[in-house]
Enzyme design. Structure first.
Site, mmCIF file in Angstrom:
data_model
loop_
_atom_site.group_PDB
_atom_site.id
_atom_site.type_symbol
_atom_site.label_atom_id
_atom_site.label_comp_id
_atom_site.label_asym_id
_atom_site.label_seq_id
_atom_site.Cartn_x
_atom_site.Cartn_y
_atom_site.Cartn_z
ATOM 1 N N GLY A 12 0.630 -1.109 0.082
ATOM 2 C CA GLY A 12 -0.098 0.066 0.026
ATOM 3 C C GLY A 12 0.905 1.195 0.116
ATOM 4 O O GLY A 12 0.331 2.209 0.617
ATOM 5 N N ALA A 13 2.035 1.127 -0.661
ATOM 6 C CA ALA A 13 3.007 1.945 -0.558
ATOM 7 C C ALA A 13 2.785 3.823 -1.106
ATOM 8 O O ALA A 13 3.198 4.392 -1.056
ATOM 9 C CB ALA A 13 4.539 1.641 -1.248
ATOM 10 N N ARG A 99 -19.572 -6.279 7.747
ATOM 11 C CA ARG A 99 -18.068 -6.750 8.005
ATOM 12 C C ARG A 99 -17.723 -8.055 7.780
ATOM 13 O O ARG A 99 -16.525 -8.270 7.358
ATOM 14 C CB ARG A 99 -18.194 -6.956 9.503
ATOM 15 C CG ARG A 99 -16.819 -6.882 10.201
ATOM 16 C CD ARG A 99 -16.702 -6.599 11.799
ATOM 17 N NE ARG A 99 -15.329 -6.774 12.255
ATOM 18 C CZ ARG A 99 -14.632 -5.805 12.451
ATOM 19 N NH1 ARG A 99 -14.903 -4.572 11.458
ATOM 20 N NH2 ARG A 99 -13.373 -5.809 12.823
ATOM 21 N N ASN A 106 -10.665 -9.150 2.371
ATOM 22 C CA ASN A 106 -9.106 -9.090 2.881
ATOM 23 C C ASN A 106 -8.540 -10.429 3.334
ATOM 24 O O ASN A 106 -7.481 -10.767 3.116
ATOM 25 C CB ASN A 106 -9.208 -8.278 4.389
ATOM 26 C CG ASN A 106 -9.144 -6.815 3.947
ATOM 27 O OD1 ASN A 106 -8.182 -6.377 3.404
ATOM 28 N ND2 ASN A 106 -10.213 -6.028 4.257
ATOM 29 N N HIS A 188 -8.124 -4.382 17.453
ATOM 30 C CA HIS A 188 -7.863 -2.977 16.993
ATOM 31 C C HIS A 188 -9.124 -2.634 16.473
ATOM 32 O O HIS A 188 -9.367 -2.550 15.265
ATOM 33 C CB HIS A 188 -6.725 -2.864 15.834
ATOM 34 C CG HIS A 188 -6.805 -1.524 15.518
ATOM 35 N ND1 HIS A 188 -6.252 -0.354 16.116
ATOM 36 C CD2 HIS A 188 -6.851 -0.974 14.183
ATOM 37 C CE1 HIS A 188 -6.390 0.599 15.509
ATOM 38 N NE2 HIS A 188 -6.674 0.411 14.207
#
Length: 333
Positions: A12-13, A99, A106, A188
């Site tokens: 994800g740079a 969700r 992902n 998180h």
């Protein structure tokens, strides 16, 4: 300056977080002022031109620690030989997305990246997952990375810890550097448990427990916890974008302490593979208080739990178990 060059991957740079993070790495904030680095920057094909611009800025910054850069959209090229992998890129949650849909999208990404770590990275690669849902994404990567030690997979909860320290400092009227050993437990997410009970503040009168320095139990057990839990959403509401510079600072802190060690008596929060400590089931990536030395972390043991803490840890554990169950179902499809 060390002649040894380490290979550091950032995925994800071309994104907002990475834009701040890359220059922290270049300055030596993460791995120290004498560690030379080859940066591997990975993003999707349509972002490669943006990566070229970032490399121009790295060159123009004349950073002596940067030995070389690789910019690519190819997973194999990006992951080959890396010693440290910072996985920032992930599928963001879009409006109307459930969700479960986010977990499924992902799971596919981090399954590929876990396999790439196993097949192409250094066999002792250290991995930090930032892309959300970070705990479960880290677990998917770990499960998919045969041959890499499970303890080498972590996720970012240092941003939550830094937020918690800052709230304590603001309430107590002290510098944040004087606040120590605030802990983040669990996921998180908004179920995380920011725990002040073992923390202390360095005052002019000496080391003082937070509960003594801040004589407001209602705030400590109420508003403090909810403010930290909801801080990410509050930043988005105010900025119309998610946290970027503060996330990059937290990533830098996490990796610095993991690689170079924590100060004597200092706890930091990291999402790590649960070994059953504090009754948390094994096989979750769960935020615990840890100490770091010689490139390894150990979970701090023996901390006392009151009823509030037990209840809040149970809540965040239940959420992580549910996420794991859903994500692993997608992996088996």
């Amino acid at each position: 300056m060390s002649n040894e060059v380490i290979n550091v991957l950032i995925t994800g740079a071309a994104g907002q977080i990475a834009y701040s993070l890359i220059f922290n790495v270049c300055k030596g904030d993460m791995f120290g002022l004498d560690q030379r680095i080859k940066l591997h920057l990975l993003d999707i094909p349509q972002m490669v031109d943006s990566l070229k611009g970032i490399v121009m800025e790295i060159q123009d910054g004349a950073y002596p620690l940067i030995a070389d850069t690789v910019i690519t959209a190819d997973v194999k090229e990006a992951f080959t030989g890396v010693h440290y992998a910072i996985l920032v890129g992930a599928m963001p949650r879009r409006e109307g997305m459930e969700r479960a849909d986010l977990l499924k999208a992902n799971a596919a990404i981090f399954k590929v990246q876990g396999k790439a770590l196993a097949e192409h990275a250094n066999k002792n690669v250290k991995v930090l997952v930032v892309g959300n849902p970070a705990n479960t994404n880290a677990l998917i990567a770990q499960v998919s990375a045969n041959g890499i030690p499970k303890e080498n997979f972590t996720c970012l909860t240092r941003l939550d810890q830094n937020r918690a320290k800052s709230q304590i400092a603001l309430k107590a009227g002290v510098n944040v550097k004087d606040v120590h050993n605030v802990i983040i437990w669990g996921n998180h997410s908004s179920t995380q448990y920011p725990d002040y009970r073992c923390g202390y503040i360095n005052l002019s009168t000496g080391k003082t427990p937070i509960s003594t320095a801040i004589k407001d139990e209602k705030w400590l057990q109420g508003e403090f916890i909810s403010t930290v839990q909801k801080r990410g959403a509050a930043v988005i509401a105010a900025r119309k974008l998610s946290s970027a510079a503060s996330a990059a600072k937290a990533i830098t802190d996490h990796m610095h302490d993991w690689v170079l060690g924590t100060a004597e008596g200092e706890y930091v929060s990291m999402g790590v593979y649960s070994d059953g400590s504090y009754g948390v089931p094994e096989g979750l990536i769960f935020s615990f208080p840890v100490k770091c030395a010689n490139g390894k972390y150990t979970i701090v043991q023996g901390l006392q739990m009151d009823d509030l803490s037990k209840n809040l840890i149970n809540l965040t554990t239940e959420e992580l178990v549910a996420e794991k169950t859903t994500a692993l179902q997608f992996l088996s499809e």
